[in-house]
Design a protein around this motif. Structure first.
Motif, PDB file in Angstrom:
ATOM      1  N   HIS A  51      38.896  35.314  44.907  1.00  0.00           N
ATOM      2  CA  HIS A  51      38.744  34.519  46.124  1.00  0.00           C
ATOM      3  C   HIS A  51      37.476  33.658  46.091  1.00  0.00           C
ATOM      4  CE1 HIS A  51      42.064  35.982  48.693  1.00  0.00           C
ATOM      5  NE2 HIS A  51      41.982  37.061  47.922  1.00  0.00           N
ATOM      6  N   GLY A  52      36.378  34.205  45.582  1.00  0.00           N
ATOM      7  CA  GLY A  52      35.153  33.423  45.513  1.00  0.00           C
ATOM      8  C   GLY A  52      35.277  32.254  44.555  1.00  0.00           C
ATOM      9  N   LEU A  53      35.843  32.513  43.383  1.00  0.00           N
ATOM     10  CA  LEU A  53      35.987  31.452  42.383  1.00  0.00           C
ATOM     11  C   LEU A  53      37.004  30.407  42.837  1.00  0.00           C
ATOM     12  CD1 LEU A  53      35.951  33.777  39.268  1.00  0.00           C
ATOM     13  CD2 LEU A  53      34.167  32.133  39.887  1.00  0.00           C
ATOM     14  N   ALA A  54      38.084  30.853  43.487  1.00  0.00           N
ATOM     15  CA  ALA A  54      39.074  29.900  43.991  1.00  0.00           C
ATOM     16  C   ALA A  54      38.456  29.017  45.072  1.00  0.00           C
ATOM     17  CB  ALA A  54      40.289  30.642  44.542  1.00  0.00           C
ATOM     18  N   GLY A  79      35.622  43.034  39.175  1.00  0.00           N
ATOM     19  CA  GLY A  79      35.791  43.733  40.439  1.00  0.00           C
ATOM     20  C   GLY A  79      37.256  43.921  40.778  1.00  0.00           C
ATOM     21  N   ASN A  80      37.588  43.731  42.063  1.00  0.00           N
ATOM     22  CA  ASN A  80      38.969  43.966  42.485  1.00  0.00           C
ATOM     23  C   ASN A  80      39.972  43.053  41.798  1.00  0.00           C
ATOM     24  OD1 ASN A  80      38.265  46.012  44.201  1.00  0.00           O
ATOM     25  ND2 ASN A  80      39.268  45.138  45.995  1.00  0.00           N
ATOM     26  N   THR A  81      39.536  41.858  41.371  1.00  0.00           N
ATOM     27  CA  THR A  81      40.471  40.958  40.694  1.00  0.00           C
ATOM     28  C   THR A  81      41.061  41.617  39.445  1.00  0.00           C
ATOM     29  OG1 THR A  81      39.150  39.088  41.461  1.00  0.00           O
ATOM     30  CG2 THR A  81      40.741  38.649  39.717  1.00  0.00           C
ATOM     31  N   GLY A  82      40.281  42.431  38.782  1.00  0.00           N
ATOM     32  CA  GLY A  82      40.780  43.125  37.591  1.00  0.00           C
ATOM     33  C   GLY A  82      41.218  44.546  37.871  1.00  0.00           C
ATOM     34  N   VAL A 240      29.525  31.716  51.830  1.00  0.00           N
ATOM     35  CA  VAL A 240      30.845  32.353  51.897  1.00  0.00           C
ATOM     36  C   VAL A 240      30.718  33.757  51.327  1.00  0.00           C
ATOM     37  CG1 VAL A 240      33.232  32.317  51.080  1.00  0.00           C
ATOM     38  CG2 VAL A 240      32.090  30.172  51.709  1.00  0.00           C
ATOM     39  N   VAL A 241      31.162  34.753  52.074  1.00  0.00           N
ATOM     40  CA  VAL A 241      31.172  36.135  51.593  1.00  0.00           C
ATOM     41  C   VAL A 241      32.597  36.480  51.192  1.00  0.00           C
ATOM     42  CG1 VAL A 241      30.722  38.551  52.167  1.00  0.00           C
ATOM     43  CG2 VAL A 241      29.259  36.737  53.114  1.00  0.00           C
ATOM     44  N   ALA A 242      32.800  36.728  49.898  1.00  0.00           N
ATOM     45  CA  ALA A 242      34.126  37.070  49.376  1.00  0.00           C
ATOM     46  C   ALA A 242      33.956  38.210  48.380  1.00  0.00           C
ATOM     47  CB  ALA A 242      34.784  35.859  48.705  1.00  0.00           C
ATOM     48  N   VAL A 243      33.637  39.383  48.910  1.00  0.00           N
ATOM     49  CA  VAL A 243      33.286  40.513  48.049  1.00  0.00           C
ATOM     50  C   VAL A 243      34.226  41.696  48.260  1.00  0.00           C
ATOM     51  CG1 VAL A 243      30.875  39.838  47.872  1.00  0.00           C
ATOM     52  CG2 VAL A 243      31.583  41.318  49.746  1.00  0.00           C
ATOM     53  N   ALA A 244      35.405  41.453  48.814  1.00  0.00           N
ATOM     54  CA  ALA A 244      36.441  42.479  48.960  1.00  0.00           C
ATOM     55  C   ALA A 244      35.890  43.743  49.619  1.00  0.00           C
ATOM     56  CB  ALA A 244      37.068  42.782  47.607  1.00  0.00           C
ATOM     57  N   GLY A 245      35.944  44.887  48.913  1.00  0.00           N
ATOM     58  CA  GLY A 245      35.632  46.169  49.532  1.00  0.00           C
ATOM     59  C   GLY A 245      34.214  46.330  50.017  1.00  0.00           C
ATOM     60  N   ALA A 362      26.191  30.671  62.473  1.00  0.00           N
ATOM     61  CA  ALA A 362      26.709  29.385  61.997  1.00  0.00           C
ATOM     62  C   ALA A 362      26.497  29.246  60.490  1.00  0.00           C
ATOM     63  CB  ALA A 362      26.005  28.250  62.724  1.00  0.00           C
ATOM     64  N   GLY A 363      27.539  28.805  59.806  1.00  0.00           N
ATOM     65  CA  GLY A 363      27.455  28.582  58.371  1.00  0.00           C
ATOM     66  C   GLY A 363      27.754  29.802  57.525  1.00  0.00           C
ATOM     67  N   LEU A 364      27.940  30.965  58.142  1.00  0.00           N
ATOM     68  CA  LEU A 364      28.242  32.193  57.394  1.00  0.00           C
ATOM     69  C   LEU A 364      29.737  32.510  57.528  1.00  0.00           C
ATOM     70  CD1 LEU A 364      27.351  34.650  55.746  1.00  0.00           C
ATOM     71  CD2 LEU A 364      26.787  35.802  57.901  1.00  0.00           C
ATOM     72  N   HIS A 365      30.475  32.301  56.455  1.00  0.00           N
ATOM     73  CA  HIS A 365      31.928  32.470  56.457  1.00  0.00           C
ATOM     74  C   HIS A 365      32.315  33.779  55.768  1.00  0.00           C
ATOM     75  CE1 HIS A 365      33.108  28.213  57.547  1.00  0.00           C
ATOM     76  NE2 HIS A 365      31.808  28.081  57.294  1.00  0.00           N
ATOM     77  N   PHE A 366      33.453  34.334  56.208  1.00  0.00           N
ATOM     78  CA  PHE A 366      33.970  35.554  55.587  1.00  0.00           C
ATOM     79  C   PHE A 366      35.409  35.336  55.120  1.00  0.00           C
ATOM     80  CE2 PHE A 366      30.379  37.289  57.795  1.00  0.00           C
ATOM     81  CZ  PHE A 366      29.957  38.331  56.989  1.00  0.00           C
ATOM     82  N   ASN A 367      35.680  35.781  53.932  1.00  0.00           N
ATOM     83  CA  ASN A 367      37.023  35.840  53.345  1.00  0.00           C
ATOM     84  C   ASN A 367      37.195  37.287  52.912  1.00  0.00           C
ATOM     85  OD1 ASN A 367      39.066  36.022  51.388  1.00  0.00           O
ATOM     86  ND2 ASN A 367      38.793  33.927  50.703  1.00  0.00           N
ATOM     87  N   CYS A 368      37.812  38.118  53.768  1.00  0.00           N
ATOM     88  CA  CYS A 368      37.812  39.553  53.503  1.00  0.00           C
ATOM     89  C   CYS A 368      38.965  40.219  54.246  1.00  0.00           C
ATOM     90  CB  CYS A 368      36.482  40.160  53.948  1.00  0.00           C
ATOM     91  SG  CYS A 368      36.145  39.982  55.713  1.00  0.00           S
TER      92      CYS A 368
END
Length: 422
Positions: A51-54, A79-82, A240-245, A362-368
């Protein structure tokens, strides 16, 4: 100033021959990894998984934002991707989920060409079995919902399932009354997905910092201003925070509490055998799902270890339960030995749907909050997060998955969609 995109050496017989004469010293690094980060970036992405790389790739490709740095505590794809079973599908019930995961499936279908990297996407179909009349009723409802949402679906009775999946147990304890097939579902090579996005982002000039830990987040006046890392402080406009677990841990650095619990999800690989299973199969009653890899191994998934944990180890009882489920479906696999086992950490939200939004800072996004569905959602997660970061507005597909649903009550309860124990 972001360094210029580098040009990897072309792969071919001549390059290999030339490398044989100079100890393979002519290859240029694939990843754009500076010795030291710059002092300021437009966007810092925490998490070098899918998710972070995408997100980094689509920021550059769709919006022309290349002053981006991806920070990864471990290594790309580690990480979770693998740490999943590589299943890709969009057989969800609610229209919001169908739009989200079908966007992802559509992007997966063209990803190898778009990124110029073979992710080994195989649309071998995805089956969900029913073992009682209640299960059949749910499959009928799911099939109707999928078709209404524009997602491909085929409903088969027990004879139809056996005709399409040879080798199923002729006298199972849990009778197979029917199955729901999504023909466009399938699998992809998980680490290839990570490397494809990493290479594409690097070509655009994105910086990638591996083995770099995030130690803090700075904010001023209610807006994110910098990320503290083991390689110094990096100022930025957006994060952007995209660190899964581990989303809850990073959120805590900013003083935020996320509605997330983290669990381990185990998977197993058997010793390789000749080709015998040409689809992906999920059996809710036995609590197991499996497919066969290109190398011949059975790739087996189980339910969550139902205790909160950040340990990527798993437990023997779940392994025993998964083995019993496989033997129930295919008794002829009883002599196979497990080759290896792993566990990923799943960040599970109460309604089993993800969070894609900008936080109260503001400016702190989450993808989780992807739970057990993170891998299949990588392209859509990156696409939609990049859209929000670049435009300042959530994409219509992402809007139902914002923080607002926890106060409005407009939850999207997809707990049954994964078909395994949550």
């Amino acid at each position: 100033m972001t360094s210029a995109p580098h040009k990897p050496a072309r792969y071919g017989a001549f390059s290999l021959l030339r490398g044989g004469l100079n100890r393979q010293s002519h290859w240029t690094p694939i990843l754009n990894e500076p010795d030291a980060p710059e002092r300021h970036y437009d966007v810092v992405i925490i998490g070098g998984g899918g998710h972070g790389l995408a997100t980094a790739h689509y920021l550059a490709a769709n919006h022309g934002i290349t002053r981006v740095c991806v920070i990864e505590r471990g290594w790309i794809g580690g990480g979770n991707t693998g740490r999943n079973t590589t299943v890709i599908r969009s057989n969800y019930f609610f229209p919001q989920s169908a739009a989200l995961y079908d966007l992802s499936l559509g992007l997966y279908e063209g990803l190898s060409k778009a990124l110029d990297y073979n992710i080994m996407f195989s649309q071998r179909g995805m089956w969900m079995l029913a073992h009682d009349r209640h299960g059949m009723e749910m499959l009928h409802r799911s099939a109707n919902a999928m078709l209404l949402n524009g997602v491909d679906a085929e409903l088969h009775d027990g004879a139809g399932v056996r005709a399409r999946i040879p080798g199923l147990n002729p006298n199972p304890r849990f009778p197979i009354l029917g199955g729901l097939l999504q023909p466009r579902g399938g699998t992809a090579r998980h680490d290839a997905v990570a490397w494809a996005y990493a290479r594409a982002a690097s070509r655009a000039g994105v910086h990638i910092l591996q083995k770099t830990a995030v130690t803090g987040l700075r904010q001023q006046g209610g807006r994110i201003t910098a990320v503290e890392t083991s390689r110094g402080t990096i100022s930025c406009d957006r994060v952007v925070v995209a660190v899964a677990g581990h989303s809850s841990e990073v959120a805590a650095m900013a003083g935020l509490s996320l509605p997330i619990q983290s669990f381990a999800l185990q998977a197993f690989v058997s010793e390789p055998v000749k080709p015998c299973l040409d689809t992906v199969l999920l059996s809710p009653a036995t609590g197991v799902y499996l497919s066969q890899s290109d190398k011949g191994e059975l790739v087996i998934g189980a339910g969550l270890d139902l205790f909160i944990s950040y340990a990527q180890r798993g437990s023997l009882p779940v392994m025993e339960q998964a083995a019993a489920g496989v033997i129930e479906l295919f008794p002829q696999f009883s002599r196979l030995r497990f080759l290896r086992q792993w566990a990923g950490i799943c960040d599970v939200v109460h309604d089993s749907s993800p969070i894609l939004d900008e936080s109260a800072i503001a400016g702190l996004h989450f993808n989780c909050g992807w739970g057990t569905g993170g891998f299949k959602a990588i392209p859509a997660g990156g696409w939609l997060t990049a859209h929000h970061v670049a435009t300042g507005r959530a994409h219509p597909i992402a809007q139902p998955f914002g923080f607002g649903r926890f106060t409005s009550g407009a939850m999207i309860d997809e707990a049954a969609a994964s078909g395994i124990a949550h």
